[in-house]
Design a protein around this motif. Sequence first.
Motif, PDB file in Angstrom:
ATOM      1  N   ARG A  97      -6.338   0.407  -6.136  1.00 28.77           N
ATOM      2  CA  ARG A  97      -6.444  -0.174  -7.475  1.00 28.77           C
ATOM      3  C   ARG A  97      -7.849  -0.090  -8.057  1.00 28.77           C
ATOM      4  NH1 ARG A  97      -3.042  -5.757  -6.191  1.00 28.77           N
ATOM      5  NH2 ARG A  97      -0.986  -4.779  -5.932  1.00 28.77           N
ATOM      6  N   GLY A  98      -8.811   0.315  -7.229  1.00 23.13           N
ATOM      7  CA  GLY A  98     -10.183   0.370  -7.713  1.00 23.13           C
ATOM      8  C   GLY A  98     -10.758  -1.004  -7.975  1.00 23.13           C
ATOM      9  N   ARG A 150      -6.412  -2.811   5.950  1.00 27.70           N
ATOM     10  CA  ARG A 150      -7.654  -3.432   5.483  1.00 27.70           C
ATOM     11  C   ARG A 150      -8.285  -2.601   4.366  1.00 27.70           C
ATOM     12  NH1 ARG A 150     -12.375  -3.379   4.364  1.00 27.70           N
ATOM     13  NH2 ARG A 150     -12.472  -1.171   4.885  1.00 27.70           N
ATOM     14  N   GLY A 151      -8.448  -3.205   3.203  1.00 24.49           N
ATOM     15  CA  GLY A 151      -9.122  -2.575   2.086  1.00 24.49           C
ATOM     16  C   GLY A 151      -8.333  -1.524   1.342  1.00 24.49           C
ATOM     17  N   LEU A 152      -7.128  -1.191   1.797  1.00 19.54           N
ATOM     18  CA  LEU A 152      -6.403  -0.062   1.203  1.00 19.54           C
ATOM     19  C   LEU A 152      -5.865  -0.392  -0.190  1.00 19.54           C
ATOM     20  CD1 LEU A 152      -4.449   1.288   4.308  1.00 19.54           C
ATOM     21  CD2 LEU A 152      -6.585   2.132   3.328  1.00 19.54           C
ATOM     22  N   VAL A 153      -5.284  -1.579  -0.365  1.00 28.23           N
ATOM     23  CA  VAL A 153      -4.729  -1.934  -1.678  1.00 28.23           C
ATOM     24  C   VAL A 153      -5.844  -2.004  -2.713  1.00 28.23           C
ATOM     25  CG1 VAL A 153      -3.527  -3.729  -2.973  1.00 28.23           C
ATOM     26  CG2 VAL A 153      -2.744  -3.119  -0.679  1.00 28.23           C
ATOM     27  N   ALA A 176       0.813  -1.219   0.000  1.00 26.33           N
ATOM     28  CA  ALA A 176       0.000   0.000   0.000  1.00 26.33           C
ATOM     29  C   ALA A 176       0.846   1.269   0.000  1.00 26.33           C
ATOM     30  CB  ALA A 176      -0.937   0.010   1.203  1.00 26.33           C
ATOM     31  N   GLY A 177       2.111   1.202   0.422  1.00 29.89           N
ATOM     32  CA  GLY A 177       2.947   2.399   0.484  1.00 29.89           C
ATOM     33  C   GLY A 177       4.131   2.173   1.406  1.00 29.89           C
ATOM     34  N   THR A 220     -12.939   3.810   2.544  1.00 34.69           N
ATOM     35  CA  THR A 220     -12.386   2.615   3.192  1.00 34.69           C
ATOM     36  C   THR A 220     -12.018   2.892   4.642  1.00 34.69           C
ATOM     37  OG1 THR A 220     -11.530   1.771   1.094  1.00 34.69           O
ATOM     38  CG2 THR A 220     -10.530   0.912   3.102  1.00 34.69           C
ATOM     39  N   VAL A 221     -11.326   4.007   4.881  1.00 30.54           N
ATOM     40  CA  VAL A 221     -10.923   4.349   6.248  1.00 30.54           C
ATOM     41  C   VAL A 221     -12.152   4.666   7.100  1.00 30.54           C
ATOM     42  CG1 VAL A 221      -9.589   5.961   7.650  1.00 30.54           C
ATOM     43  CG2 VAL A 221      -8.654   5.131   5.492  1.00 30.54           C
TER      44      VAL A 221
END
Length: 448
Positions: A155-156, A148-151, A17-18, A51-52
């Motif tokens: 990427r959509g 959680r859910g960030l990637v 994710a970063g 997501t956050v």
Amino acid sequence: MTVAGHRLTGRTRISEAGVWTDAVSPGGRPSGVLRFEPAAAARARERLVATVADDLRLQRGGAAGLLPVVDLVAARDEVWLITGRAMPSLDELLRSAGGHLDAGSVAAVLLETAQTLASVHAAGLTHGAFGAGTVVVSEDGAALLAERGLVAALRGEHVPPEHDVAAWVTLARRLAAGQTAGPEADLLHRAISAATAHGLAAARDTLLAGREGLPPGFMTRDRLARAARDFFGPVPGPVPGSGPGSVPGSVPAAGEAVTLLDLPSGMDDDVLMRFGPGVPTETPAETTAAQIWRSGRTSAVARARPAAAPPRRRRRTTAWAGTALLAILIAAVILWLRQTPAVEAAVSGVDVKVAKKTVRCDGTADFVGVVTTNGGAGTIRYLWIRSDDRKRQEQEQRVSSGDTSVHLPLHWKVTGPGSFKGSATLRVLSPTTTGKSIQDTASFTYKC
């Protein structure tokens, strides 16, 4: 450097994710800051916010097992996620332990992550990038899910729950591979079979039922907690000028990071830190994972519950005794410092890595150089040398006694059409064990 009042330290960790950087919150507590790749974050800003916000709703509902989120902030063209703890990832603990954990620790990790993923799925959400790099271990040994859910947001993509189940099974097989034959190893393999055939809830139930036939204390957080604490060393104290009045979610001064979330008033890091396995919430329902640790592990509850006030005379006596003990400890430390010769820092190695080998249009190549030292205190002088031959500026990094590695990041932003291969070299000038400079290089390819 600070982000929304959180002072960044030298240790970084690259993830899908970063780039994670350990930090210290305005209240003086350890925190974590995740920097997203700017171009990707710009395209996915609304998805990241959504997501956050989902994670914050889970937190406020008393959900356990997720790394606590403090805020999502933007500064110019960059977006940062701020979390409530700086924790080692399971991947880092595995590397420091030679690739293997004991069977009891493995069972505890698999049980807690299976329960958390099942709860996430029940809320209509998924993780999308579950693995050893996105499981972090807290100072009390709890296995929490990060990113959680960030990637998927970056990427959509829509990731189905089955993807998380398959990822859990892959991690479980990796952890169980290091276990010798016996009832403990058999329990792990039965949980893997249950997850494959019937899902994560079945794996959780298998682990819960199977521990009854094993020796008392088999499935414990104790060794994980010790490994997590040893990984970081002593927790840093409050930062000068900080205090409980600082709220991480507040909007900072103009020109700095601004929040992207609509945080409820009073939701500061003290509130967010209450959530996590083993910490009681105000909701009457208790998750299965929380029940596991409630029996025989009341220390976390005792810390959260104020003790009854002792009689006045005893409190006065305890205060005097505490003052005398503190004076003795201070004198002992001063004497030890005078008798112990200071060890000066010396660098013995440099290792440079880049997060992505290929960077797309208007992207950023995130490098991190890991500098290995002898654990002494001092100041490291170094240079980052880019292949595009930009102006080189000598920099310094202070290291404390006991630190055996330092992480030095470099963010190289590339814009415009074209393609080329770029490399960055971290050169440590001094002090080194050889008396000569030490360096290492990593490369990436830009395509637009």
